[in-house]
Scaffold this motif. Structure first.
Motif, PDB file in Angstrom:
ATOM      1  N   SER A 130      -2.258  70.676 -54.773  1.00 16.65           N
ATOM      2  CA  SER A 130      -0.870  70.359 -54.436  1.00 16.65           C
ATOM      3  C   SER A 130      -0.134  71.677 -54.214  1.00 16.65           C
ATOM      4  N   ILE A 131       0.709  71.734 -53.186  1.00 12.48           N
ATOM      5  CA  ILE A 131       1.270  73.009 -52.746  1.00 12.48           C
ATOM      6  C   ILE A 131       2.797  72.952 -52.652  1.00 12.48           C
ATOM      7  N   ILE A 132       3.455  73.988 -53.177  1.00 15.64           N
ATOM      8  CA  ILE A 132       4.869  74.236 -52.895  1.00 15.64           C
ATOM      9  C   ILE A 132       4.915  75.506 -52.059  1.00 15.64           C
ATOM     10  N   MET A 133       5.493  75.406 -50.870  1.00 17.57           N
ATOM     11  CA  MET A 133       5.516  76.524 -49.935  1.00 17.57           C
ATOM     12  C   MET A 133       6.953  76.924 -49.619  1.00 17.57           C
ATOM     13  N   ILE A 134       7.313  78.163 -49.974  1.00 16.11           N
ATOM     14  CA  ILE A 134       8.601  78.719 -49.583  1.00 16.11           C
ATOM     15  C   ILE A 134       8.478  79.251 -48.161  1.00 16.11           C
ATOM     16  N   ALA A 135       9.420  78.914 -47.309  1.00 14.72           N
ATOM     17  CA  ALA A 135       9.390  79.405 -45.931  1.00 14.72           C
ATOM     18  C   ALA A 135      10.795  79.387 -45.353  1.00 14.72           C
TER      19      ALA A 135
END
Length: 263
Positions: free
Chosen positions: A201-206
């Motif tokens: 599971s991924i949390i991606m800041i962009a």
């Protein structure tokens, strides 16, 4: 992904973090489902990096609660967060440029030739090659020094290393920053591969809203230390996200001008 049946791997409730007189987080509540990619966006100073540092155990919240797999936890250190399967890939990547790809893959987790205290380079080389190939990461050779790789390849190595360490929850801090289209596509493809496998599971800041909407299942917009928007990626747009951020600027500008107008 079925929202009603998918397990939450992480949830925060009312996280608050203060640095002196500055409140960086002001009641952040979010959740991440199993196998989901959550895009975390917001302007500079919105609190994104502070939130990631709390979730990775580097900072402690002043208030609020954190749940992993439904169980309340206190992420008291980075090592404890890692023991729960939380890994972070920061913009600086924490790679050693002078070392080979395979040595970086096993950094601080080196395989030894037991009972001798010598590195088992043959085994590390073979495992690194097999793992990178299984993830679709293409590099000239696992013997290549990291300094010789492109930015996209280095980012891929850092992400692959985190996943290889049995990460269940992966926090990516600006993985696409300062990359051209070709290098950015390498990372997008890698994230897409992980997403399709559903194990991480991924949390991606962009900052690039178009890339977030392309790869993420859901988007959270962080403003003034709070989650101002939580929508499935297919139910929002670049225009909506841009308008919400610009509206914040307009409100701030009007508030600054009001004292002048009364003179």
């Amino acid at each position: 992904m079925s929202e009603s049946t998918t397990t939450e791997v992480i949830r925060t409730e009312g996280l608050v973090k203060r640095f002196g007189a500055v409140t960086a987080l002001n009641g952040v509540s979010l959740y991440l489902r199993q196998g989901e990619v959550l895009g975390l966006v917001g302007d500079n100073g919105a609190g994104k990096s502070t939130l990631i540092k709390i979730l990775t155990g580097f900072l402690q919240p002043d208030e609020g609660r954190i749940f992993i797999d439904g169980r309340e936890v206190r992420l008291r250190s980075v090592s404890y967060a890692r023991s729960l399967g939380i890994e972070t890939v920061y913009q600086d990547l924490a790679l050693v440029n002078e070392l080979s790809v395979y040595h970086n893959m096993f950094l601080k987790r080196e395989t030894l030739l037991n009972p001798l205290p010598l590195l088992n380079n043959w085994r590390m080389r073979r495992l690194a090659r097999e793992y990178l190939e299984s993830m679709g990461v293409n590099i000239p050779s696992v013997d290549t020094e990291v300094a010789q790789l492109s930015g996209g390849q280095r980012q891929s190595i850092a992400i692959a290393r985190a996943v290889y360490s049995r990460a269940r929850i992966l926090l990516l801090d600006e993985p696409l920053a300062a990359m051209g289209a070709k290098e950015g596509s390498l990372i997008m493809n890698l994230i897409r591969t992980l997403k399709n496998e559903g194990q991480v599971s991924i949390i991606m800041i962009a900052h690039n809203y178009a890339q977030v909407l392309e790869i993420c299942d859901r988007v959270n917009l962080l403003q003034h230390g709070r989650i101002a928007l939580d929508k499935p990626a297919g139910q929002t747009s670049v225009e909506e996200l841009t308008e919400l951020v610009m509206r914040e600027y307009r409100v701030g500008a009007n508030q600054r001008q009001q004292p002048l107008a009364g003179r």
